[in-house]
Design an enzyme around this catalytic site. Structure first.
Site, PDB file in Angstrom:
ATOM      1  N   ASP A   1       0.850  -1.178   0.000  1.00 29.70           N
ATOM      2  CA  ASP A   1       0.000   0.000   0.000  1.00 29.70           C
ATOM      3  C   ASP A   1       0.899   1.246   0.000  1.00 29.70           C
ATOM      4  OD1 ASP A   1      -2.406   1.594   0.760  1.00 29.70           O
ATOM      5  OD2 ASP A   1      -1.257   1.822   2.608  1.00 29.70           O
TER       6      ASP A   1
ATOM      7  N   ASP B   1      -0.034   5.127   0.902  1.00 32.49           N
ATOM      8  CA  ASP B   1      -0.152   6.096   2.006  1.00 32.49           C
ATOM      9  C   ASP B   1      -0.178   5.371   3.343  1.00 32.49           C
ATOM     10  OD1 ASP B   1      -1.481   7.212  -0.481  1.00 32.49           O
ATOM     11  OD2 ASP B   1      -1.342   9.009   0.767  1.00 32.49           O
TER      12      ASP B   1
ATOM     13  N   ASP C   1      -1.794  -0.904   5.873  1.00 36.78           N
ATOM     14  CA  ASP C   1      -1.866  -0.195   7.146  1.00 36.78           C
ATOM     15  C   ASP C   1      -3.290   0.033   7.621  1.00 36.78           C
ATOM     16  OD1 ASP C   1      -2.502   1.672   5.134  1.00 36.78           O
ATOM     17  OD2 ASP C   1      -1.985   3.324   6.451  1.00 36.78           O
TER      18      ASP C   1
HETATM   19  O1  LIG Z   1      -6.449   7.417   0.582  1.00 33.38           O
HETATM   20  C1  LIG Z   1      -5.538   7.519  -0.237  1.00 33.38           C
HETATM   21  O2  LIG Z   1      -5.400   8.517  -0.931  1.00 33.38           O
HETATM   22  C2  LIG Z   1      -4.603   6.400  -0.495  1.00 33.38           C
HETATM   23  O3  LIG Z   1      -4.605   5.430   0.511  1.00 33.38           O
HETATM   24  P1  LIG Z   1      -3.723   4.095   0.427  1.00 33.38           P
HETATM   25  O4  LIG Z   1      -2.463   4.394  -0.337  1.00 33.38           O
HETATM   26  O5  LIG Z   1      -3.447   3.779   1.865  1.00 33.38           O
HETATM   27  O6  LIG Z   1      -4.556   3.055  -0.233  1.00 33.38           O
HETATM   28 MG   LIG Z   2      -2.765   3.079   3.476  1.00 35.60          MG
END
Ligand SMILES: O=C(O)COP(=O)(O)O
Ligand SMILES: [Mg+2]
Length: 506
Positions: free
Chosen positions: A291, A293, A454
Site C-alpha cells: 500500500d 499512504d 496499514d
Molecule cells: O487514501 C488515499 O489517498 C490512499 O490510501 P492508500 O495508499 O493507503 O490506499
Molecule cells: Mg494506506
C-alpha cells in the site's frame, strides 16, 4: 578476651603476631578462621601479659590490625550492608533465625542486631568467606511474604519465541490448543493470554497414554499425590517445572516454528510437530504488493496542507492534522468529502464535492512531495524484497495521476513492476479486485500474493481476495487500532517483511 581483625594480613601473620606478643600460652592458641585477606582472631589474654594488644606489639609485623568497632562488628569492609527489609524507621520483618521483629531505634533491638556474634555462631561474621554455610545468613522471606504471580498473567519470562512473526493470538496454535482438541471445559481457548495449563500441555508420550516418566502408578505413591517423591530430583523435570518449560519452548522454537516445509524436523519422515499445529510462517509467497499512504510514504503533511488550503479557499476554518489523518485511506475524493462534512457538519452533495475536489487537486499537485518521506525501513525492505526475487507492486487508493509522480519524486518508482491506483480499475480497496488483478499480472494465485498495508481497506481487500496480509503499525488506519485489524502479522517496518516470507516460484 579480645576480638581483633586483621586486614591485608593472613592467618599466618595473625599466628605470628600472636606468637610475638605472647598473648597465648600453652594450649591457648589463637582461634583463626577464614583466609585470604581477612582473618578474625580471638585473642585470649594471658594473665601475665594483660595488655597484650596490637598497640603493644613493638614489631608490628603485618598490615592493619584494628579492634572491633563500638556497637559491634560491622564486617570487614568497614560498613554494614543494609538489610533489604531493615530500612530506617521501618518495622523489621521476623527472621527465622533471629527471633521476633522490632523497630530500629529501640535500644534493645539495636543491641541485639548489632551484637557481634562470635565466630562460628549463627549471625557471625558477614564476610562471605567467613560464613559457616552459604544459607545461614540469608533471609528467606516466609511463604506469606513472597509475592505470587496471579495465574491469569503470563509469566514474565515466558515470551513467545519467534520475534515479530509470532503474534499473541498465535499462542493457542503454537501450543497446539485448538477448540476441538482441547476438549470440553477448555474455557481458555481463544484467550490471547495463556495460563500455565496452556503453556505446558502434556507431551506426546503422556498424551499417547504411555507410562509417564514422572507419574508413578503404585498405590503408595498415588497416596502421596501421584508423584514419586516430594522434592528433589523427581520434581525437576515434571510438566510445569522450569526445565520442562525450557525444553518445551526450545522444541517449539526449533521444530515447530520452522513451518510445514520442514519435513525433516522430526527425523526420517516422522515429524515431531503435531498435525494440528498450523504453522503460518514463513508464508509461501510468489509476489508482494504494498500500500502507498501510511505504508510506504508518510503523506499526511502534504495532504493536510492541500486540504486546509482548499477549506480556506472555500471559506472554512482549517482542520487539525490528526483529524485529516483519520480521513486518509479511501482515496482523495473520500478525503475531500470527509473534510467538508467535518467543517459543515452535514454530508456534502455530489456537486459540492466535485467543486471542492477541483480546488483541492491543484493544491495537492503543487505540494505532492514537499514533506512526504518514505517511512524508516521502507527502502531497505524494498531492496531486500527485490534481492530475494519477489516481483513488487504498489496497490493504492490514491488516483493514478498522483501516485505515479509521487513514487517518482520519492525515489521508489524503480522498485515497482506494477502500480495500481484508485482509479486504474473499476473498483478500489476494500474491494478484492485490485489484488486479484495484481495476482493475475504476476502470474501467482492470490494465496501467494502478500499485501503489506496499514488500514482496514487493506486487510478487508486481502481477506476478500484470499491473500495473506501483514500490517505496519505506524500508518493511517482510519482511527482503527492496528491490533484490531484482521491481518496475519504486524511488522514494525517493511524491513522485517522478507524474514516472514518463503519464495515460491510463480
Ligand atoms: O487514501 C488515499 O489517498 C490512499 O490510501 P492508500 O495508499 O493507503 O490506499
Ligand atoms: Mg494506506
Amino acid at each position: 578476651m579480645r576480638l581483633l581483625h586483621t586486614k591485608g594480613g593472613a592467618r599466618t601473620s595473625a599466628r605470628r603476631w600472636a606468637g610475638i606478643t605472647g598473648a597465648f600460652a600453652g594450649d591457648q592458641r589463637p582461634l583463626c578462621r577464614g583466609g585470604g585477606n581477612a582473618v578474625k582472631i580471638r585473642v585470649l589474654s594471658h594473665p601475665e601479659r594483660p595488655h597484650a594488644d596490637v598497640s603493644d606489639c613493638p614489631q608490628h609485623p603485618f598490615g592493619q590490625l584494628r579492634a572491633p568497632r563500638r556497637g559491634g562488628d560491622r564486617g570487614d569492609r568497614g560498613r554494614r550492608r543494609p538489610h533489604p527489609f531493615r530500612c530506617d524507621g521501618q518495622p523489621l520483618r521476623p527472621q527465622p533465625d533471629r527471633g521476633a521483629a522490632g523497630v530500629r531505634g529501640d535500644p534493645a533491638v539495636d543491641r541485639r542486631l548489632d551484637r557481634c556474634a562470635l565466630d562460628g555462631e549463627a549471625g557471625g561474621p558477614h564476610h562471605p568467606r567467613l560464613r559457616q554455610s552459604r544459607r545461614q545468613h540469608h533471609f528467606v522471606p516466609s511463604r506469606s511474604l513472597r509475592t505470587h504471580r496471579p495465574h491469569h498473567r503470563p509469566h514474565p519470562r515466558l515470551r513467545l519465541q519467534g520475534g515479530a512473526r509470532v503474534q499473541p493470538s498465535h499462542a493457542a496454535q503454537l501450543f497446539g490448543l485448538h477448540a476441538e482438541e482441547a476438549g470440553p471445559g477448555a474455557d481458555h481457548v481463544g484467550e490471547s493470554r495463556f495460563r500455565r495449563a496452556e503453556v505446558h500441555p502434556r507431551g506426546p508420550r503422556q498424551a499417547a497414554g504411555g507410562a509417564s516418566a514422572h507419574r508413578c502408578l503404585r498405590a503408595g505413591d498415588l497416596a502421596r499425590g501421584g508423584w514419586r517423591r516430594e522434592g528433589g530430583q523427581h520434581r525437576r523435570n515434571r510438566p510445569g517445572g522450569r526445565r520442562h518449560l525450557r525444553r518445551r519452548l526450545r522444541d517449539l522454537r526449533d521444530k515447530r516454528l520452522q513451518g510445514d516445509h520442514r519435513s525433516d524436523a522430526g527425523g526420517a519422515g516422522k515429524s515431531l510437530r503435531p498435525k494440528h499445529v498450523n504453522s503460518r510462517f514463513p508464508i509461501p509467497v510468489g509476489a508482494v504488493v504494498l500500500d502507498l499512504d501510511g505504508t510506504l510514504l508518510d503523506t499526511v503533511d502534504d495532504l493536510a496542507v492541500a486540504a486546509n488550503a482548499m477549506l480556506q479557499e472555500l471559506g472554512f476554518e482549517p482542520l487539525p492534522e490528526p483529524v485529516i489523518r483519520t480521513h486518509i485511506g479511501k482515496g482523495l475524493q473520500n478525503l475531500v468529502t470527509r473534510c467538508l462534512a467535518e467543517v459543515t457538519g452535514a454530508e456534502p452533495t455530489a456537486a459540492q464535492v466535485e467543486r471542492a475536489l477541483a480546488v483541492f487537486e491543484p493544491h495537492y499537485r503543487a505540494n505532492l512531495c514537499v514533506r512526504t518521506r518514505p517511512y524508516p525501513g521502507v527502502v531497505e525492505g524494498l531492496e531486500a524484497l527485490r534481492q530475494a526475487g519477489f516481483p513488487l507492486g504498489c496497490v493504492t487508493n490514491k488516483a493514478e495521476r498522483f501516485t505515479l509522480p509521487l513514487l517518482q519524486q520519492a525515489g521508489l518508482a524503480p522498485y515497482f513492476d506494477l502500480v495500481i491506483g484508485g482509479d486504474t480499475l473499476p473498483r478500489k480497496k476494500p474491494d478484492p479486485l485490485p489484488l486479484v488483478h495484481a495476482a493475475e499480472r504476476f502470474g501467482v494465485p492470490p494465496a501467494q500474493l502478500l499485501l503489506v498495508g496499514d488500514s482496514p481497506n487493506d486487510t478487508q481487500a486481502a481477506r476478500a481476495a484470499g491473500c495473506p496480509v501483514v500490517c505496519v503499525p505506524y500508518g493511517y488506519s482510519e482511527g482503527a487500532k492496528v491490533q484490531d485489524l484482521d491481518c496475519d502479522a504486524i511488522v514494525a517496518s517493511v524491513r522485517e517483511v522478507p524474514s516472514l516470507l518463503r519464495k515460491v516460484q510463480p
